[in-house]
Design a protein around this motif. Structure first.
Motif, PDB file in Angstrom:
ATOM      1  N   UNK A  70      38.311  27.388  51.854  1.00  0.00           N
ATOM      2  CA  UNK A  70      36.953  27.659  51.382  1.00  0.00           C
ATOM      3  C   UNK A  70      36.880  28.795  50.345  1.00  0.00           C
ATOM      4  N   UNK A  71      38.042  29.334  49.993  1.00  0.00           N
ATOM      5  CA  UNK A  71      38.035  30.462  49.061  1.00  0.00           C
ATOM      6  C   UNK A  71      38.034  29.993  47.613  1.00  0.00           C
ATOM      7  N   UNK A  72      37.797  30.967  46.771  1.00  0.00           N
ATOM      8  CA  UNK A  72      37.703  30.677  45.344  1.00  0.00           C
ATOM      9  C   UNK A  72      38.510  31.735  44.614  1.00  0.00           C
ATOM     10  N   UNK A  73      39.112  31.374  43.468  1.00  0.00           N
ATOM     11  CA  UNK A  73      39.745  32.461  42.711  1.00  0.00           C
ATOM     12  C   UNK A  73      39.114  32.643  41.343  1.00  0.00           C
ATOM     13  N   UNK A  74      39.212  33.867  40.881  1.00  0.00           N
ATOM     14  CA  UNK A  74      38.733  34.207  39.551  1.00  0.00           C
ATOM     15  C   UNK A  74      39.842  35.009  38.890  1.00  0.00           C
ATOM     16  N   UNK A  75      40.148  34.716  37.630  1.00  0.00           N
ATOM     17  CA  UNK A  75      41.042  35.648  36.950  1.00  0.00           C
ATOM     18  C   UNK A  75      40.600  35.933  35.525  1.00  0.00           C
ATOM     19  N   UNK A  76      41.057  37.052  35.017  1.00  0.00           N
ATOM     20  CA  UNK A  76      40.734  37.518  33.666  1.00  0.00           C
ATOM     21  C   UNK A  76      42.014  37.966  33.010  1.00  0.00           C
ATOM     22  N   UNK A  77      42.021  38.045  31.702  1.00  0.00           N
ATOM     23  CA  UNK A  77      43.182  38.626  31.028  1.00  0.00           C
ATOM     24  C   UNK A  77      42.726  39.585  29.945  1.00  0.00           C
ATOM     25  N   UNK A  78      43.536  40.638  29.737  1.00  0.00           N
ATOM     26  CA  UNK A  78      43.193  41.659  28.761  1.00  0.00           C
ATOM     27  C   UNK A  78      43.924  42.935  29.113  1.00  0.00           C
ATOM     28  N   UNK A  79      43.531  44.064  28.500  1.00  0.00           N
ATOM     29  CA  UNK A  79      44.148  45.348  28.858  1.00  0.00           C
ATOM     30  C   UNK A  79      43.896  45.629  30.343  1.00  0.00           C
ATOM     31  N   UNK A  80      44.906  46.128  31.031  1.00  0.00           N
ATOM     32  CA  UNK A  80      44.844  46.239  32.490  1.00  0.00           C
ATOM     33  C   UNK A  80      43.579  46.947  32.999  1.00  0.00           C
TER      34      UNK A  80
END
Ligand code: ZN
Length: 638
Positions: free
Chosen positions: A379-389
């Motif tokens: 039931x979980x969801x993931x989110x990710x982003x990329x860029x300077x830490x």
């Protein structure tokens, strides 16, 4: 028809109007309050720098702006800006005309003007005011306006300065350019209570408030001089302010879409509760995913990783499918979060597992690896982003906070109206605490005498004007409204009080004829009221026929310096006698004998065209056609 039952939903809407005042000078300096298209006389570049507040802490909102790393460029003009606009001089005295208009408007809205005005500061962190705050002054509180037998509360009336206008945003170099001409032009801000319960009612009140300001003669005309915002809520939602409502017919779709948005956010909240979520579930640790995605085929991601940027993701517990829910037209909850993120941290490219990840060329293998790394359940969801830490970590924090807020339903926000009637996040709603006293200005005392002087200057309410003109001249109310909106009512009344002319003719000439010429791109704004009066004086003296009006207006627009006598001469317009017209008609009939014999009365129309070619503007068309009809009938009987 709308799909919503507004009463059941408990719709409440209020309006906030900002309208520029028509004054000789700016509010706190004596520069000319006009906009210019000229090249600037000087340009100033400034950078944001946060300063410590009195409590030894940085203002959070200020830091957010600072971290965007923008620099600001101001275009200045010797005539339209001085050292005040660039914050090198304290404010001068408040413009006396603005002060008087403020008092009169209070009286119009049944408010007792505040007797000791305090100029206040309102922080503006987007660079549109170089000193970082706008000066605003509350003139009156808790008034009302009565429209169609209902009283609508008018909560506040302020007089404040307009901000500089944004000319350009250079995204690559992160430079915003503002022009200082508009900065400091006096504005009136009118905020109503949320007393409107349907979009139709809202539209009516907005229209009448606009009409009131226009008919008062206190305000500037033209695009950009009036700006209106809606604040709207439903019983289960909360107050959301929508900025940038450009036309009245945007109101209904904007309100309807906002209702949809609030209902869907409430649905999401209920679903989160059903899944047993509470705020403590969102103490989430970001985890780096760069390694998993290092072979990615998705170009933006690939080049980011190549440039040593990081991919960092989070597991959001029990939120599967909720970010995919469409909350406003086609806009999903995930997209709304992405917009907020972009507005707050400037970071784009939020990717989450409710989306079709194929469009980012993310493979099933990569998805499985991410799920494993984040220790995800079904039931979980993931989110990710990329860029300077640091930026990514900070941005994930914004996302988590927004998701937490979803447990409260609808957050109080200021949003911007888009062309498709959806809205986009601008900022969280400011509380009333936003105003603080301006230490550069002394209080302004409003004396009894000032109010006494202002009282007789209260203009008629537009609805009173409409009734009065209707009773006197019996022209359609729509026309009267158009006369008010086009600011031609005064000249309309002047002409009719000086000459015996059909009010309908005057009205149509001032509205339709001028509008038609304007559509042909003729500079009709160059025609003065005195010139308009000259035309009707000539009509009154029978020097011209009404058919000549359009042609004369046209010449006046093109040759603004030419007086009416010269124009009549140039156009060869002088009224001619019936005898002369009869002679012309006889000639035309003579030339077309055969045609008339064949066609009978059907020949009338082309004949009329031939005659009018010669006599247009010199005799009333109706008279000409009567004469011609008689003559043709007589000819056919021969
Ligand atoms: Zn100035």
């Amino acid at each position: 028809m709308s799909k919503w039952n507004y009463k059941e939903l408990g719709l409440r809407a209020g309006i906030e109007i900002h309208q520029e005042l028509d004054t000789e000078s700016k509010l706190f300096c004596r520069c000319t309050p006009e906009l210019t298209q000229d090249d600037p006389d000087f340009i100033i570049r400034r950078n944001f720098r946060p300063v410590l507040g009195e409590m030894g802490e940085f203002d959070k909102a200020m830091l957010v702006e600072y971290q965007k790393g923008l620099s600001i460029q101001y275009q200045g003009y010797d005539a339209y800006s001085c050292s005040y606009e660039i914050d090198e001089t304290p404010p001068f005295e408040m413009d006396t005309r603005s002060l008087e208009i403020g008092i009169i408007l209070c009286l119009m809205f049944h408010m007792a003007p505040i007797r000791e005005l305090h100029v206040c500061r309102k922080n503006y962190l987007d660079g549109s005011v170089p000193c970082g705050f706008q000066r605003t002054t509350i003139f009156g509180l808790n008034g009302y306006i009565e429209i169609d037998n209902k009283k609508y509360g008018v909560n506040t009336l302020c007089v404040e300065e307009d901000a500089a206008r944004k000319i350009q945003y250079d995204e690559k170099n992160k430079i915003i350019t503002y022009r200082l001409d508009r900065l400091g032009i006096p504005l009136v801000e009118i905020v109503t209570d949320p007393d409107m319960n349907t979009p139709e009612e809202f539209e009516k009140v907005a229209f009448n408030l606009g009409l009131l300001l226009r008919s008062s003669g206190f305000v500037k005309r033209g695009i950009g001089t009036i700006r209106q915002d809606i604040n709207v809520s439903i019983r289960s939602g909360s107050r959301v302010e929508i900025k940038g409502v450009q036309k009245l017919d945007w109101i209904q779709p904007l309100i309807d879409n906002e209702i949809e948005r609030q209902l869907n956010l409430v649905k999401i909240k209920e679903e989160m509760e059903k899944r047993g979520l509470n705020k403590s579930n969102f103490n989430i640790k970001p985890i780096e995913l760069t390694e998993i995605l290092k072979e990615t085929k998705f170009k933006p991601l690939k080049s980011a990783i190549k440039n040593k940027k990081k991919v960092i993701g989070i597991k959001v517990p029990k939120m599967k499918d909720l970010l995919g829910i469409k909350i406003q037209n086609d806009k999903s909850f995930g997209k709304e979060i992405a917009e907020k993120l972009k507005s707050i941290t400037g970071l784009k490219g939020l990717i989450h597992s409710d989306e079709d990840l194929k469009k980012y060329k993310i493979t099933n293998k990569e998805i499985s690896a991410i799920e494993k790394k984040l220790k995800m359940d079904e039931k979980d969801l993931f989110i990710f982003l990329f860029g300077p830490k640091n930026k990514v970590i900070e941005s994930l924090d914004v996302i988590i906070n927004r998701i937490k807020m979803a447990l409260d339903g609808v957050p109080q926000e200021t949003r911007r109206a888009e062309e498709d009637f959806t809205t986009e996040f601008i900022r969280e709603l400011h509380g009333g605490k936003r105003l603080y006293p301006d230490t550069d200005m002394h209080p302004i005392i409003i004396t009894d005498k000032m109010i006494e002087t202002a009282s007789p200057k209260i203009p008629e309410y537009p609805w009173e004007i409409i009734d009065r003109i209707y009773n006197e001249y019996k022209i359609d109310k729509e026309f009267i409204i158009d006369l008010i909106l086009s600011e031609r009512l005064a000249i309309f009344e002047r002409i009719l009080s000086n000459y015996e002319i059909d009010p309908k003719l005057v009205c149509i000439s001032l509205l339709e004829t001028l509008k038609a010429l304007s559509r042909k791109n003729l500079p009709i704004e160059k025609i003065t009221d005195d010139q308009l009066e000259d035309v009707f004086a000539a009509l009154n003296d029978k020097k011209i026929a009404k058919e000549a009006i359009e042609e004369i207006f046209e010449t006046m627009a093109l040759k603004p310096k030419m007086n009416i006598e010269k124009i009549l001469k140039e156009l060869d317009i002088k009224s001619i006698s019936s005898d002369a017209v009869e002679n012309i008609i006889d000639e035309v009939i003579e030339k077309n004998q055969q045609f008339i014999k064949e066609q009978g009365m059907r020949a009338f129309k082309p004949m009329m065209g031939d005659v009018m070619k010669v006599v247009r503007g010199k005799m009333d068309g109706k008279k000409v056609s009567d004469l011609l009809r008689t003559k043709i009938t007589k000819f056919l009987k021969q």
